[in-house]
Design a protein around this motif. Structure first.
Motif, PDB file in Angstrom:
ATOM      1  N   LYS A 266      11.638 -26.195  34.767  1.00  0.00           N
ATOM      2  CA  LYS A 266      11.922 -27.371  33.960  1.00  0.00           C
ATOM      3  C   LYS A 266      13.393 -27.342  33.529  1.00  0.00           C
ATOM      4  O   LYS A 266      14.013 -26.278  33.485  1.00  0.00           O
ATOM      5  N   TRP A 267      13.926 -28.534  33.199  1.00  0.00           N
ATOM      6  CA  TRP A 267      15.340 -28.594  32.829  1.00  0.00           C
ATOM      7  C   TRP A 267      15.626 -27.750  31.595  1.00  0.00           C
ATOM      8  O   TRP A 267      16.691 -27.143  31.491  1.00  0.00           O
TER       9      TRP A 267
ATOM     10  N   LYS B 177      23.330 -22.883  46.111  1.00  0.00           N
ATOM     11  CA  LYS B 177      22.891 -24.182  46.625  1.00  0.00           C
ATOM     12  C   LYS B 177      24.075 -25.086  46.961  1.00  0.00           C
ATOM     13  O   LYS B 177      24.070 -25.784  47.963  1.00  0.00           O
TER      14      LYS B 177
ATOM     15  N   GLU C 131      17.804 -36.403  43.222  1.00  0.00           N
ATOM     16  CA  GLU C 131      16.694 -35.950  44.057  1.00  0.00           C
ATOM     17  C   GLU C 131      16.968 -34.547  44.626  1.00  0.00           C
ATOM     18  O   GLU C 131      16.062 -33.707  44.686  1.00  0.00           O
TER      19      GLU C 131
ATOM     20  N   LEU D 142      16.384 -32.152  41.804  1.00  0.00           N
ATOM     21  CA  LEU D 142      14.945 -31.986  41.570  1.00  0.00           C
ATOM     22  C   LEU D 142      14.312 -31.082  42.623  1.00  0.00           C
ATOM     23  O   LEU D 142      13.462 -30.245  42.311  1.00  0.00           O
ATOM     24  N   ASP D 143      14.737 -31.222  43.859  1.00  0.00           N
ATOM     25  CA  ASP D 143      14.251 -30.361  44.931  1.00  0.00           C
ATOM     26  C   ASP D 143      14.646 -28.908  44.660  1.00  0.00           C
ATOM     27  O   ASP D 143      13.840 -27.991  44.816  1.00  0.00           O
ATOM     28  N   TRP D 144      15.897 -28.705  44.235  1.00  0.00           N
ATOM     29  CA  TRP D 144      16.389 -27.364  43.902  1.00  0.00           C
ATOM     30  C   TRP D 144      15.591 -26.776  42.736  1.00  0.00           C
ATOM     31  O   TRP D 144      15.268 -25.592  42.726  1.00  0.00           O
ATOM     32  N   MET D 145      15.235 -27.625  41.772  1.00  0.00           N
ATOM     33  CA  MET D 145      14.504 -27.159  40.590  1.00  0.00           C
ATOM     34  C   MET D 145      13.076 -26.723  40.921  1.00  0.00           C
ATOM     35  O   MET D 145      12.448 -26.039  40.121  1.00  0.00           O
ATOM     36  N   ARG D 146      12.574 -27.108  42.070  1.00  0.00           N
ATOM     37  CA  ARG D 146      11.227 -26.691  42.474  1.00  0.00           C
ATOM     38  C   ARG D 146      11.196 -25.217  42.874  1.00  0.00           C
ATOM     39  O   ARG D 146      10.130 -24.639  43.077  1.00  0.00           O
ATOM     40  N   GLY D 147      12.370 -24.604  42.978  1.00  0.00           N
ATOM     41  CA  GLY D 147      12.470 -23.193  43.351  1.00  0.00           C
ATOM     42  C   GLY D 147      12.133 -22.269  42.190  1.00  0.00           C
ATOM     43  O   GLY D 147      11.710 -22.695  41.121  1.00  0.00           O
ATOM     44  N   GLU D 148      12.353 -21.013  42.404  1.00  0.00           N
ATOM     45  CA  GLU D 148      12.052 -19.985  41.413  1.00  0.00           C
ATOM     46  C   GLU D 148      13.162 -19.871  40.381  1.00  0.00           C
ATOM     47  O   GLU D 148      14.324 -20.180  40.656  1.00  0.00           O
TER      48      GLU D 148
END
Length: 107
Positions: A2-3, A20, A56, A59-65
């Motif tokens: 989460k942010w 990234k 977007e 958000l894709d990057w944030m789906r990582g660990e």
């Protein structure tokens, strides 16, 4: 993730951000200081994308660990321990030493 994880541990995310987006500059990340809108704008400018596309991608990057620097942070540990309180029996303290369980003994 989460942010708020990112915002609260901004400097710990520098390495993951540079992994990234290799063009990212730590001095500019210092100025952003966890501001989500500023970060989206920065990534959009850095990658020459529209704001929506940059958002977007983020958000894709944030789906990582979570980076290990964040996971290993004592503040993160304290938060995790306090969340574990729901699994600790009544009258026990989740911060108590667990040596009585025998898993701290050396072989």
């Amino acid at each position: 993730m989460k942010w708020h994880h990112i915002e609260e541990n901004w400097a710990a995310f520098y390495e993951a951000i540079v992994d990234k987006w290799p063009e990212a500059d730590e001095a500019e990340l210092d100025e952003i200081d966890g501001d989500q809108r500023a970060f989206v704008k920065y990534i959009a400018e850095l990658t020459e994308q529209e704001l929506a596309d940059a958002r977007e991608e983020i958000l894709d990057w944030m789906r990582g660990e979570l980076p290990s620097d964040v996971v290993m942070d004592p503040g993160h540990d304290g938060h995790s321990i306090s969340l574990s309180a729901k699994y600790v029996g009544e009258g026990e303290d989740e911060y108590d030493d667990d040596a009585r369980f025998g898993d701290d003994e050396k072989e």
